[in-house]
Design a protein around this motif. Sequence first.
Motif, short mmCIF file in Angstrom:
data_model
loop_
_atom_site.label_atom_id
_atom_site.label_comp_id
_atom_site.label_asym_id
_atom_site.label_seq_id
_atom_site.Cartn_x
_atom_site.Cartn_y
_atom_site.Cartn_z
N GLY A 89 1.11 -1.31 0.12
CA GLY A 89 -0.01 0.22 -0.21
C GLY A 89 0.78 1.22 -0.46
N LEU A 90 2.15 1.20 1.03
CA LEU A 90 2.86 2.87 1.05
C LEU A 90 4.01 2.43 -0.59
N LEU A 91 4.38 1.45 -1.00
CA LEU A 91 4.91 1.25 -2.29
C LEU A 91 3.36 2.57 -3.37
N VAL A 92 2.86 1.95 -3.72
CA VAL A 92 1.93 2.62 -4.48
C VAL A 92 1.76 3.64 -4.11
N LYS A 93 1.29 4.33 -3.16
CA LYS A 93 1.63 5.19 -2.79
C LYS A 93 2.53 6.09 -3.19
N THR A 94 4.42 5.60 -2.49
CA THR A 94 5.04 6.21 -3.92
C THR A 94 4.57 6.43 -5.05
N ALA A 95 5.06 4.94 -5.63
CA ALA A 95 4.28 5.18 -6.99
C ALA A 95 3.72 6.28 -7.95
N THR A 96 2.46 6.78 -7.21
CA THR A 96 1.54 7.09 -7.06
C THR A 96 2.06 8.44 -6.91
N THR A 97 2.11 9.02 -6.19
CA THR A 97 3.13 10.28 -6.08
C THR A 97 4.62 10.60 -7.10
N LEU A 98 4.68 9.79 -7.42
CA LEU A 98 6.04 10.08 -7.97
C LEU A 98 4.99 10.31 -9.62
N ASP A 99 4.26 10.01 -9.92
CA ASP A 99 3.44 10.36 -11.34
C ASP A 99 3.24 11.71 -11.36
N SER A 106 6.45 8.35 -14.45
CA SER A 106 6.88 7.31 -13.92
C SER A 106 6.74 5.66 -14.60
N TYR A 107 7.39 4.73 -14.88
CA TYR A 107 7.26 4.01 -15.00
C TYR A 107 6.96 2.77 -13.00
N PHE A 108 6.61 1.82 -12.85
CA PHE A 108 6.47 0.88 -12.06
C PHE A 108 6.71 -0.14 -12.30
N GLY A 109 8.30 -0.30 -11.30
CA GLY A 109 9.43 -1.31 -12.01
C GLY A 109 9.62 -1.71 -10.81
N ILE A 110 9.21 -3.34 -11.03
CA ILE A 110 9.19 -4.33 -9.42
C ILE A 110 9.96 -5.42 -9.89
N GLY A 111 9.82 -6.36 -9.41
CA GLY A 111 10.85 -7.30 -9.61
C GLY A 111 10.25 -8.40 -7.82
N ALA A 112 11.24 -9.65 -7.30
CA ALA A 112 11.15 -10.36 -6.59
C ALA A 112 11.96 -10.26 -5.43
N ALA A 113 12.76 -9.41 -5.28
CA ALA A 113 13.96 -9.54 -4.62
C ALA A 113 14.90 -10.32 -4.65
N TRP A 114 16.31 -10.45 -4.41
CA TRP A 114 17.22 -10.89 -4.74
C TRP A 114 18.43 -10.72 -3.43
N TYR A 115 18.67 -9.64 -3.26
CA TYR A 115 20.05 -9.50 -2.86
C TYR A 115 19.98 -9.68 -0.46
N LEU A 144 -3.28 -2.39 -9.19
CA LEU A 144 -3.91 -2.28 -9.97
C LEU A 144 -5.20 -1.84 -10.09
N GLN A 145 -6.22 -3.08 -7.81
CA GLN A 145 -7.16 -2.77 -7.41
C GLN A 145 -7.06 -1.07 -6.71
N MET A 146 -5.56 -0.67 -6.09
CA MET A 146 -5.67 0.85 -5.77
C MET A 146 -5.86 1.57 -7.04
N TRP A 147 -5.05 1.02 -8.24
CA TRP A 147 -5.36 2.34 -9.67
C TRP A 147 -6.35 2.54 -10.18
N THR A 148 -7.40 1.47 -10.05
CA THR A 148 -8.98 1.58 -9.86
C THR A 148 -9.67 2.67 -8.83
N GLN A 173 -3.23 6.67 -17.47
CA GLN A 173 -4.65 6.39 -16.73
C GLN A 173 -4.47 5.44 -18.13
N PRO A 174 -4.93 3.38 -17.49
CA PRO A 174 -5.78 3.66 -16.19
C PRO A 174 -4.13 3.84 -14.86
N HIS A 175 -3.43 3.67 -14.64
CA HIS A 175 -2.07 3.69 -14.49
C HIS A 175 -0.60 3.89 -14.57
#
Length: 302
Positions: A89-99, A106-115, A144-148, A173-175
């Motif tokens: 939820g906080l990540l989506v807010k952060t990404a939306t703020t940048l947009d 903005s792009y919303f770049g994301i992955g499963a993490a590894w480091y 996707l839910q928050m952006w709708t 839009q849509p996101h």
Amino acid sequence: MRLGLQVPNFTWPTEEGALGDTFALIAERAERAGLYSLWVMDHFFQIPVVGPAEHEMLEGWSALAFAAGRTNRIRLGTLVTGVTYRHPGLLVKTATTLDVLSHGRSYFGIGAAWYEEEHRGLGVPFPPLAERFERLEETLQIALQMWTGDERPFRGKHYQLERPLNSPRPVQQPHPPILIGGGGERKTLRLVARYADACNLFAYGGREQLLHKLEVLREHCETIGRPYEQIEKTTLSSLRLSRDGRNGTLSPAAAVDFFGGLAELGIDQAIFSLPNVHELEPFELLATEIVPQVEKIAVAGR
């Protein structure tokens, strides 16, 4: 075809106090050179293939917000945010703020993490790989839910949100386009086909490996009935540019040929890092001899 610049390294031969000024200059030069996008890693320690963990590393979303304030056109993204670093939820807010603040760049770049080292070092839980992928899929669903604008509770295995409110809405839009990084064939590329607008694959493995990954992605798209052409295909590589191709570097003509080869495979956007990104010469070559030629290259299948 489009070109993007990734900045993975902030250890430059300048005074440490000038780091912000140098990064701002890089962002401005990238935009003036006509590059389509600017990317930073989302890490907190430097990664081993770039340098020692102790080397300078800027937090990704803050760095992009800073770059947004110094530019007007270039698109901005993380390549990529590890799903474990921030609550969805906080990540989506952060990404939306940048947009919102970048006027829809903005792009919303994301992955499963590894480091694992940075997780352990900073006290961030590092679940097993299977769980990280479960969390990644739930995060994509939450985004996707928050952006709708759907504020109904989200009840997942790992995340529960009572009211996923997201105000203001993103400009795009849509996101903002969702980019998933990684080439895992059973999980990552399946998630790309189901949820993403773009993928990012390593170009280091060569032509045959890229072709194989793209074919796997196509098969995942066919399985769920999604048009393969809807997904933007991007690659990541590292280039050393010089005017004359000295000492194993690429000349502008060789760089254009390299990008043309990627376009023949159906790559829409080639993202690359520059070891000498703090210098002026590569941006002069990009602006005058590379970007204008690459923009004319047709992408196969488009």
